[in-house]
Design an enzyme around this catalytic site. Structure first.
Site, PDB file in Angstrom:
ATOM      1  N   CYS A 183      50.524  26.685  47.605  1.00 44.81           N
ATOM      2  CA  CYS A 183      50.420  25.359  47.063  1.00 44.81           C
ATOM      3  C   CYS A 183      51.430  24.148  47.457  1.00 44.81           C
ATOM      4  O   CYS A 183      51.192  23.057  47.288  1.00 44.81           O
ATOM      5  CB  CYS A 183      50.229  25.413  45.386  1.00 44.81           C
ATOM      6  SG  CYS A 183      49.089  26.582  44.693  1.00 44.81           S
ATOM      7  N   HIS A 234      50.533  18.629  42.562  1.00 42.94           N
ATOM      8  CA  HIS A 234      49.591  19.601  42.947  1.00 42.94           C
ATOM      9  C   HIS A 234      49.021  20.084  41.676  1.00 42.94           C
ATOM     10  O   HIS A 234      49.506  19.912  40.339  1.00 42.94           O
ATOM     11  CB  HIS A 234      50.660  21.073  43.424  1.00 42.94           C
ATOM     12  CG  HIS A 234      49.680  22.052  43.371  1.00 42.94           C
ATOM     13  ND1 HIS A 234      48.517  22.293  44.044  1.00 42.94           N
ATOM     14  CD2 HIS A 234      49.848  23.535  42.569  1.00 42.94           C
ATOM     15  CE1 HIS A 234      48.097  23.458  43.895  1.00 42.94           C
ATOM     16  NE2 HIS A 234      48.668  24.261  43.099  1.00 42.94           N
ATOM     17  N   ASN A 287      41.938  24.281  41.065  1.00 44.20           N
ATOM     18  CA  ASN A 287      43.255  24.615  42.068  1.00 44.20           C
ATOM     19  C   ASN A 287      42.906  24.947  43.220  1.00 44.20           C
ATOM     20  O   ASN A 287      42.257  26.047  43.645  1.00 44.20           O
ATOM     21  CB  ASN A 287      44.114  25.620  41.357  1.00 44.20           C
ATOM     22  CG  ASN A 287      45.443  25.784  42.221  1.00 44.20           C
ATOM     23  OD1 ASN A 287      45.455  25.207  43.310  1.00 44.20           O
ATOM     24  ND2 ASN A 287      46.413  26.404  41.821  1.00 44.20           N
TER      25      ASN A 287
HETATM   26  N1  ACO Z   1      39.374  33.007  29.191  1.00 42.80           N
HETATM   27  C1  ACO Z   1      39.556  33.366  27.944  1.00 42.80           C
HETATM   28  N2  ACO Z   1      40.845  34.158  27.862  1.00 42.80           N
HETATM   29  C2  ACO Z   1      41.613  34.201  28.765  1.00 42.80           C
HETATM   30  C3  ACO Z   1      41.582  33.683  30.028  1.00 42.80           C
HETATM   31  C4  ACO Z   1      40.330  33.275  30.241  1.00 42.80           C
HETATM   32  N3  ACO Z   1      39.860  32.708  31.493  1.00 42.80           N
HETATM   33  N4  ACO Z   1      42.608  33.952  30.719  1.00 42.80           N
HETATM   34  C5  ACO Z   1      43.348  34.527  30.057  1.00 42.80           C
HETATM   35  N5  ACO Z   1      42.944  34.828  28.808  1.00 42.80           N
HETATM   36  C6  ACO Z   1      43.667  35.202  27.557  1.00 42.80           C
HETATM   37  C7  ACO Z   1      44.768  36.202  27.990  1.00 42.80           C
HETATM   38  O1  ACO Z   1      44.102  37.528  28.075  1.00 42.80           O
HETATM   39  C8  ACO Z   1      45.627  36.141  26.817  1.00 42.80           C
HETATM   40  O2  ACO Z   1      45.080  36.996  25.726  1.00 42.80           O
HETATM   41  P1  ACO Z   1      45.948  38.011  24.760  1.00 42.80           P
HETATM   42  O3  ACO Z   1      46.786  36.874  24.067  1.00 42.80           O
HETATM   43  O4  ACO Z   1      44.984  38.463  24.067  1.00 42.80           O
HETATM   44  O5  ACO Z   1      46.661  38.582  25.786  1.00 42.80           O
HETATM   45  C9  ACO Z   1      45.558  34.669  26.044  1.00 42.80           C
HETATM   46  O6  ACO Z   1      44.346  34.345  26.892  1.00 42.80           O
HETATM   47  C10 ACO Z   1      46.597  34.005  26.879  1.00 42.80           C
HETATM   48  O7  ACO Z   1      46.933  34.282  27.992  1.00 42.80           O
HETATM   49  P2  ACO Z   1      48.187  33.431  28.541  1.00 42.80           P
HETATM   50  O8  ACO Z   1      48.332  33.914  29.977  1.00 42.80           O
HETATM   51  O9  ACO Z   1      49.324  33.196  27.709  1.00 42.80           O
HETATM   52  O10 ACO Z   1      47.590  31.894  28.872  1.00 42.80           O
HETATM   53  P3  ACO Z   1      48.284  30.636  29.148  1.00 42.80           P
HETATM   54  O11 ACO Z   1      48.013  29.545  28.130  1.00 42.80           O
HETATM   55  O12 ACO Z   1      49.598  30.885  29.765  1.00 42.80           O
HETATM   56  O13 ACO Z   1      47.362  30.205  30.165  1.00 42.80           O
HETATM   57  C11 ACO Z   1      47.283  30.030  32.818  1.00 42.80           C
HETATM   58  C12 ACO Z   1      47.039  30.877  31.406  1.00 42.80           C
HETATM   59  C13 ACO Z   1      46.021  28.929  32.622  1.00 42.80           C
HETATM   60  C14 ACO Z   1      46.922  30.925  34.131  1.00 42.80           C
HETATM   61  C15 ACO Z   1      48.409  29.482  32.754  1.00 42.80           C
HETATM   62  O14 ACO Z   1      49.685  30.398  32.358  1.00 42.80           O
HETATM   63  C16 ACO Z   1      48.720  28.746  34.019  1.00 42.80           C
HETATM   64  O15 ACO Z   1      48.161  27.650  34.739  1.00 42.80           O
HETATM   65  N6  ACO Z   1      49.739  29.103  34.852  1.00 42.80           N
HETATM   66  C17 ACO Z   1      50.356  28.577  35.903  1.00 42.80           C
HETATM   67  C18 ACO Z   1      49.261  28.731  37.318  1.00 42.80           C
HETATM   68  C19 ACO Z   1      49.730  27.962  38.415  1.00 42.80           C
HETATM   69  O16 ACO Z   1      50.645  27.192  38.095  1.00 42.80           O
HETATM   70  N7  ACO Z   1      49.584  28.489  39.259  1.00 42.80           N
HETATM   71  C20 ACO Z   1      50.268  27.575  40.581  1.00 42.80           C
HETATM   72  C21 ACO Z   1      50.247  28.122  41.792  1.00 42.80           C
HETATM   73  S1  ACO Z   1      48.901  28.483  42.545  1.00 42.80           S
HETATM   74  C22 ACO Z   1      49.338  29.023  44.210  1.00 42.80           C
HETATM   75  O17 ACO Z   1      50.521  28.687  44.667  1.00 42.80           O
HETATM   76  C23 ACO Z   1      48.301  29.861  45.085  1.00 42.80           C
END
Ligand code: ACO
Length: 335
Positions: free
Chosen positions: A121, A261, A291
């Site tokens: 990214c 980003h 993204n």
């Molecule tokens: N729909 C419904 N529930 C979901 C989904 C979904 N799509 N995805 C995850 N959940 C669930 C999880 O399983 C978890 O359930 P549990 O509590 O029963 O285990 C719950 O939602 C919470 O999961 P978290 O991972 O804690 O959710 P979070 O609020 O952290 O959001 C996310 C997840 C969106 C991935 C976030 O962590 C994020 O944006 N991370 C950064 C991603 C990023 O910046 N990437 C950049 C680089 S990309 C690159 O370089 C190629």
């Protein structure tokens, strides 16, 4: 880390931007038909409402080539007027030849050399910095930097934690010599390989060449430790902007806009809060495109330019965090 803050009489400026996204729109509701997810969860947790997906025959190179064609048409550039083509991507059409070669051939560029660059990214920013050095050194006059990713090629459609986040798209910018006081003023980059297991594609490379086992284990898809990446991104985006503007004697309030980003709207909002900026001072197109990895920054820049939100003389900072980890921030005066 290089200190580029001294006054450099010759700088590069972004003098044009163009983008391409596939026509096909995938909404959250469509994803919720096959995945255990919902529009509400995706919008609340990420800000993403829809993303684009490449159709049959569309690849990273075809998307990048279309962005380059549009850029050249907008700038009136002939096929022999581009000196270098740098392509940032983590989804090259193939390991080799480089996507830059494929784009050169598709567009019919006649006197160009070029190469691919892999920094996830942060890839577009690393390519921008690299291209800017050719212009600043006086070696080349026109460099095209492409950020393009067909993320649908490496996203596991059965993994709800990543399938909802990513989209396909491409953007291209033209770098040319800047007028005095304008253009790319400074940059700051860092890599931190301690994040190598937090966002990666396990198989397909020399570590784990493709095999029946790697395919069955779904190891040719992107894997992400979302929470760790989230925390790293929030702290690093704000810190990078602060360090960059601070060493240039600027405050966040001096910036017309931060162009970050686009990984998660919550990361953008948290970064704005840390910088003491209103949320609308962070450029955001994540709701429409998700993204798109190396393409998010040119997509966001193009959106600002089309909306007339960047005026000559405005100070702006690009900032990105990506797999690796990779970190980058770039300060520019637009015009
Ligand atoms: N729909 C419904 N529930 C979901 C989904 C979904 N799509 N995805 C995850 N959940 C669930 C999880 O399983 C978890 O359930 P549990 O509590 O029963 O285990 C719950 O939602 C919470 O999961 P978290 O991972 O804690 O959710 P979070 O609020 O952290 O959001 C996310 C997840 C969106 C991935 C976030 O962590 C994020 O944006 N991370 C950064 C991603 C990023 O910046 N990437 C950049 C680089 S990309 C690159 O370089 C190629």
């Amino acid at each position: 880390m290089p200190d580029t803050s001294q006054d450099n009489p010759r700088r590069a400026a972004i003098t044009g931007v163009a983008t391409y996204v596939p026509d096909r729109i995938v909404t959250n509701a469509e994803l919720a038909r096959t995945l255990d997810t919902s529009d509400d969860w995706i919008v609340t947790r990420t800000g993403i409402r829809e993303r684009r997906r490449g159709g049959p025959g569309e690849t990273t190179s075809t998307m990048g080539a279309e962005a380059v064609r549009r850029l050249m048409a907008a700038k009136g550039l002939a096929p022999d007027q581009v000196d270098v083509l740098i392509v940032a991507t983590v989804t090259p059409d193939m390991f080799f030849p480089a996507t830059a070669c494929l784009i050169q051939d598709q567009v019919g560029l006649q006197s160009t050399w070029g190469f691919d660059l892999s920094a996830a990214c942060s890839g577009f920013l690393y390519a921008l910095t690299t291209g800017a050095q050719f212009v600043a050194s006086g070696v080349h006059r026109r460099v095209i930097v492409v950020g393009a990713d067909l993320m649908s090629a490496i996203i596991d459609p059965l993994d709800r934690t990543t399938a909802v986040l990513f989209g396909d798209g491409a953007g291209a910018v033209l770098l040319e010599p800047a007028e005095p006081g304008f253009g790319i003023l400074d940059f700051l980059h860092r890599v931190d390989g301690s994040g190598r297991n937090d966002l990666f594609m396990p198989a397909g490379g020399s570590l784990k060449p493709p095999s029946v086992e790697t395919v069955v284990a779904r190891e040719h898809f992107l894997k992400q430790n979302g929470r760790t990446v989230f925390k790293f991104a929030v702290s690093q985006m704000a810190e990078s902007v602060e360090r960059l503007i601070d060493r240039n004697g600027l405050k966040a309030s001096d910036l017309a806009v931060v162009i970050p980003h686009q990984a998660n709207q919550r990361i953008l909002d948290a970064t704005a809060d840390r910088l003491g900026l209103a949320h609308d001072r962070m450029a955001s197109v994540i709701g429409r495109y998700g993204n798109t990895t190396a393409a998010t920054l040119p997509l966001a820049l193009d959106d600002l330019v089309r909306a007339g939100k960047l005026e000559r003389g405005d100070l702006a900072v690009f900032v990105a965090v990506g797999a690796g980890f990779t970190v980058g921030a770039t300060l520019m005066r637009w015009g």
